[in-house]
Scaffold this motif. Structure first.
Motif, mmCIF file in Angstrom:
data_model
loop_
_atom_site.group_PDB
_atom_site.id
_atom_site.type_symbol
_atom_site.label_atom_id
_atom_site.label_comp_id
_atom_site.label_asym_id
_atom_site.label_seq_id
_atom_site.Cartn_x
_atom_site.Cartn_y
_atom_site.Cartn_z
ATOM 1 N N ARG A 142 -3.055 24.758 -38.257
ATOM 2 C CA ARG A 142 -3.026 24.742 -39.560
ATOM 3 C C ARG A 142 -2.552 23.436 -40.252
ATOM 4 N NH1 ARG A 142 0.390 30.454 -39.955
ATOM 5 N NH2 ARG A 142 1.946 29.003 -40.325
ATOM 6 N N MET A 143 -2.765 23.075 -41.380
ATOM 7 C CA MET A 143 -2.623 21.712 -41.845
ATOM 8 C C MET A 143 -0.986 21.561 -42.329
ATOM 9 S SD MET A 143 -4.659 19.677 -42.783
ATOM 10 C CE MET A 143 -6.496 19.429 -42.996
ATOM 11 N N LEU A 144 -0.301 20.431 -41.918
ATOM 12 C CA LEU A 144 0.947 20.382 -41.897
ATOM 13 C C LEU A 144 1.366 19.885 -43.336
ATOM 14 C CD1 LEU A 144 2.009 18.203 -38.775
ATOM 15 C CD2 LEU A 144 2.930 20.479 -39.266
ATOM 16 N N HIS A 145 2.548 20.319 -43.717
ATOM 17 C CA HIS A 145 3.022 19.923 -45.357
ATOM 18 C C HIS A 145 3.988 18.803 -45.180
ATOM 19 C CE1 HIS A 145 6.131 20.039 -48.441
ATOM 20 N NE2 HIS A 145 5.093 19.957 -49.171
ATOM 21 N N GLY A 146 5.112 18.976 -44.270
ATOM 22 C CA GLY A 146 6.132 17.819 -44.106
ATOM 23 C C GLY A 146 5.771 16.906 -42.914
ATOM 24 N N TYR A 147 6.646 15.782 -43.125
ATOM 25 C CA TYR A 147 6.631 14.857 -41.854
ATOM 26 C C TYR A 147 7.900 14.097 -42.228
ATOM 27 C CZ TYR A 147 4.316 12.021 -45.387
ATOM 28 O OH TYR A 147 3.869 11.104 -46.360
ATOM 29 N N GLU A 148 8.187 13.177 -41.112
ATOM 30 C CA GLU A 148 9.525 12.352 -41.434
ATOM 31 C C GLU A 148 10.859 13.009 -41.448
ATOM 32 O OE1 GLU A 148 8.952 9.522 -44.420
ATOM 33 O OE2 GLU A 148 7.739 8.287 -43.139
ATOM 34 N N GLY A 149 10.861 14.378 -41.365
ATOM 35 C CA GLY A 149 12.228 15.111 -41.533
ATOM 36 C C GLY A 149 12.988 15.287 -42.471
ATOM 37 N N ARG A 150 12.335 14.931 -43.677
ATOM 38 C CA ARG A 150 13.461 14.810 -44.690
ATOM 39 C C ARG A 150 13.518 16.212 -45.458
ATOM 40 N NH1 ARG A 150 10.778 9.592 -48.356
ATOM 41 N NH2 ARG A 150 10.353 8.220 -46.516
ATOM 42 N N VAL A 152 18.811 14.284 -36.552
ATOM 43 C CA VAL A 152 19.505 13.110 -36.317
ATOM 44 C C VAL A 152 18.499 11.884 -37.123
ATOM 45 C CG1 VAL A 152 20.590 11.365 -35.150
ATOM 46 C CG2 VAL A 152 21.050 13.773 -34.703
ATOM 47 N N ARG A 153 17.326 11.983 -36.648
ATOM 48 C CA ARG A 153 16.496 10.826 -36.877
ATOM 49 C C ARG A 153 15.316 11.165 -38.249
ATOM 50 N NH1 ARG A 153 14.558 8.546 -31.181
ATOM 51 N NH2 ARG A 153 16.569 8.048 -30.529
ATOM 52 N N LEU A 154 15.522 10.194 -39.246
ATOM 53 C CA LEU A 154 14.819 10.445 -40.463
ATOM 54 C C LEU A 154 13.439 9.550 -40.080
ATOM 55 C CD1 LEU A 154 16.903 10.781 -43.308
ATOM 56 C CD2 LEU A 154 15.233 12.445 -42.607
ATOM 57 N N GLY A 155 12.328 9.867 -39.915
ATOM 58 C CA GLY A 155 11.138 9.333 -39.533
ATOM 59 C C GLY A 155 10.737 9.678 -38.169
ATOM 60 N N GLY A 156 9.353 9.189 -37.774
ATOM 61 C CA GLY A 156 8.983 9.534 -36.439
ATOM 62 C C GLY A 156 8.709 10.895 -35.924
ATOM 63 N N SER A 157 8.859 11.717 -36.681
ATOM 64 C CA SER A 157 8.871 13.281 -36.592
ATOM 65 C C SER A 157 7.319 13.351 -35.946
ATOM 66 C CB SER A 157 9.103 13.953 -38.044
ATOM 67 O OG SER A 157 8.590 15.420 -37.380
ATOM 68 N N TRP A 158 7.428 14.420 -35.321
ATOM 69 C CA TRP A 158 5.993 14.854 -34.575
ATOM 70 C C TRP A 158 4.979 15.388 -35.874
ATOM 71 C CZ3 TRP A 158 4.091 19.834 -35.578
ATOM 72 C CH2 TRP A 158 5.040 20.710 -36.169
ATOM 73 N N LYS A 159 5.230 15.652 -37.131
ATOM 74 C CA LYS A 159 4.789 16.121 -38.242
ATOM 75 C C LYS A 159 4.125 14.663 -38.808
ATOM 76 C CE LYS A 159 7.751 19.810 -39.726
ATOM 77 N NZ LYS A 159 8.355 20.420 -40.840
ATOM 78 N N GLN A 160 2.987 14.343 -38.174
ATOM 79 C CA GLN A 160 2.502 13.077 -38.762
ATOM 80 C C GLN A 160 1.432 13.321 -39.838
ATOM 81 O OE1 GLN A 160 3.373 9.871 -37.916
ATOM 82 N NE2 GLN A 160 4.892 11.039 -36.608
ATOM 83 N N ARG A 161 1.387 12.393 -40.925
ATOM 84 C CA ARG A 161 0.601 12.729 -42.075
ATOM 85 C C ARG A 161 -1.006 13.248 -41.791
ATOM 86 N NH1 ARG A 161 -2.935 9.567 -45.536
ATOM 87 N NH2 ARG A 161 -2.769 7.863 -44.150
ATOM 88 N N GLY A 162 -1.368 14.014 -42.415
ATOM 89 C CA GLY A 162 -2.664 14.664 -42.070
ATOM 90 C C GLY A 162 -2.854 15.371 -41.043
ATOM 91 N N GLY A 163 -1.910 15.733 -40.110
ATOM 92 C CA GLY A 163 -1.777 16.494 -38.787
ATOM 93 C C GLY A 163 -1.722 17.733 -38.925
ATOM 94 N N PHE A 164 -2.019 18.678 -37.911
ATOM 95 C CA PHE A 164 -1.905 19.931 -37.711
ATOM 96 C C PHE A 164 -0.744 20.548 -37.154
ATOM 97 C CE2 PHE A 164 -6.185 18.067 -38.437
ATOM 98 C CZ PHE A 164 -6.559 18.816 -39.238
ATOM 99 N N THR A 165 -0.686 21.743 -37.185
ATOM 100 C CA THR A 165 0.623 22.535 -36.509
ATOM 101 C C THR A 165 0.255 22.573 -35.241
ATOM 102 O OG1 THR A 165 -0.393 24.613 -37.086
ATOM 103 C CG2 THR A 165 1.431 23.782 -38.527
ATOM 104 N N LYS A 166 1.323 22.742 -34.450
ATOM 105 C CA LYS A 166 0.949 22.692 -32.830
ATOM 106 C C LYS A 166 0.074 23.724 -32.266
ATOM 107 C CE LYS A 166 5.186 20.365 -31.768
ATOM 108 N NZ LYS A 166 6.728 20.361 -31.043
ATOM 109 N N ASN A 167 0.287 25.003 -32.658
ATOM 110 C CA ASN A 167 -0.443 26.093 -31.978
ATOM 111 C C ASN A 167 -1.446 26.884 -32.759
ATOM 112 O OD1 ASN A 167 1.212 25.944 -29.705
ATOM 113 N ND2 ASN A 167 2.860 26.983 -30.873
ATOM 114 N N LYS A 168 -1.407 26.864 -34.178
ATOM 115 C CA LYS A 168 -2.381 27.515 -35.153
ATOM 116 C C LYS A 168 -3.145 26.571 -35.467
ATOM 117 C CE LYS A 168 0.341 31.769 -35.903
ATOM 118 N NZ LYS A 168 -0.401 32.837 -35.113
#
Length: 300
Positions: A93-101, A75-91
């Protein structure tokens, strides 16, 4: 199964802009969503009827989406847990997306999108539920109640896109494997345990790569800030359009520049990597990259 309806908290024209993409880029975005959920396997299946391509299904074995987080994430665009330069929760790994777009890219392919989600904490019974969206009601998200899963302990998400806009020949394996290899080359080189396939054909850049080299470039100077930059060049064994990919500092392709290289025999992809490119992407300025003098100088 009871269904709750939610309204996406952003203007419809903004969402519609997120839903536009080349077919191969839209498919790649769906694959990235699975990888960002720590999937080690992402499979693409193409459904067919007598009239041509009828559906596109992308399934992964990632962590899924907890039911109590689904309404927020969709429902919300922006504010996702996928922050820039972040990592996946368990493994981690580098995150590709963020902000839920990225999830709205499904509508570049078809008019109806259904997500079947299975999730659960380790050692706990798995639960499942469904999410549905229509292009004609792009601001409305339908989420069913959860129930116990019946498919064992396999978590993940399966998204199915139907009522396709056209018969996407560019997604057939004979055409798509090379370009998907180019898009995911750097990622699959870093994470060897990940498998991506389309219609059973594995995306294996290592089998297609003839050679690879990295070249340091001069930093990109923007006002008073200096951004490091480097170029990774991959030579392919088969024909390609020889494009330049603009990547963030983690090496994720964010845009593709169609450039004419006056070379005869060499088939290659070039990857320009810099945190400055990531910043332009955040500011929604990357589509105008060729008009940005600092970046243009580096591209040249």
């Amino acid at each position: 199964m009871p269904t709750q309806r939610f309204t996406v908290e952003v203007q419809a024209d903004f969402i519609e802009r997120q839903a536009k993409a080349r077919p191969i880029d839209a498919l790649a975005e769906i694959i990235w969503n699975g990888l960002d959920a720590d999937a080690t396997s992402v499979n693409v299946r193409l459904g067919r009827s007598k009239f041509g391509l009828s559906s596109i299904t992308v399934s992964d074995n990632g962590d899924g989406i907890p039911h109590d987080e689904a309404s927020t994430l969709f429902v919300r665009l922006g504010g996702s847990w996928k922050q820039r330069g972040g990592f996946t929760k368990n493994k981690h790994r580098m995150l590709h997306g963020y902000e839920g777009r990225g999830r709205f890219k499904v509508f570049a392919l078809g008019r109806v999108a259904d997500w079947h989600v299975t999730y659960g904490a380790k050692g706990q019974p798995q639960k499942t539920y469904d999410i549905s969206m229509l292009e004609s009601r792009i601001r409305e998200v339908q989420i069913t109640d959860e129930k116990p899963a019946t498919n064992g302990n396999q978590t993940g998400v399966e998204v199915t896109i139907t009522e396709l806009h056209r018969d996407f020949h560019s997604l057939e394996p004979d055409t798509s494997v090379q370009e998907l290899s180019e898009i995911f080359a750097l990622y699959l080189k870093d994470y060897r345990d990940v498998r991506i396939s389309i219609e059973g054909v594995a995306i294996d850049p290592s089998a297609l790569i003839a050679s690879a080299r990295t070249f340091p470039l001069k930093p990109i100077l923007d006002e008073d800030k200096s951004h490091p930059a480097e170029l990774e060049l991959i030579e392919w064994r088969s024909a390609t359009k020889r494009a330049l990919y603009l990547c963030n500092e983690q090496g994720f392709p964010l845009s593709k520049v169609e450039t004419r290289f006056h070379l005869r025999a060499f088939q290659f992809s070039a990857y320009l990597r810099s945190p400055f490119i990531g910043e332009l992407h955040e500011r929604a300025e990357l589509k105008l990259a060729e008009m940005h003098p600092k970046l243009t100088a580096t591209i040249d």
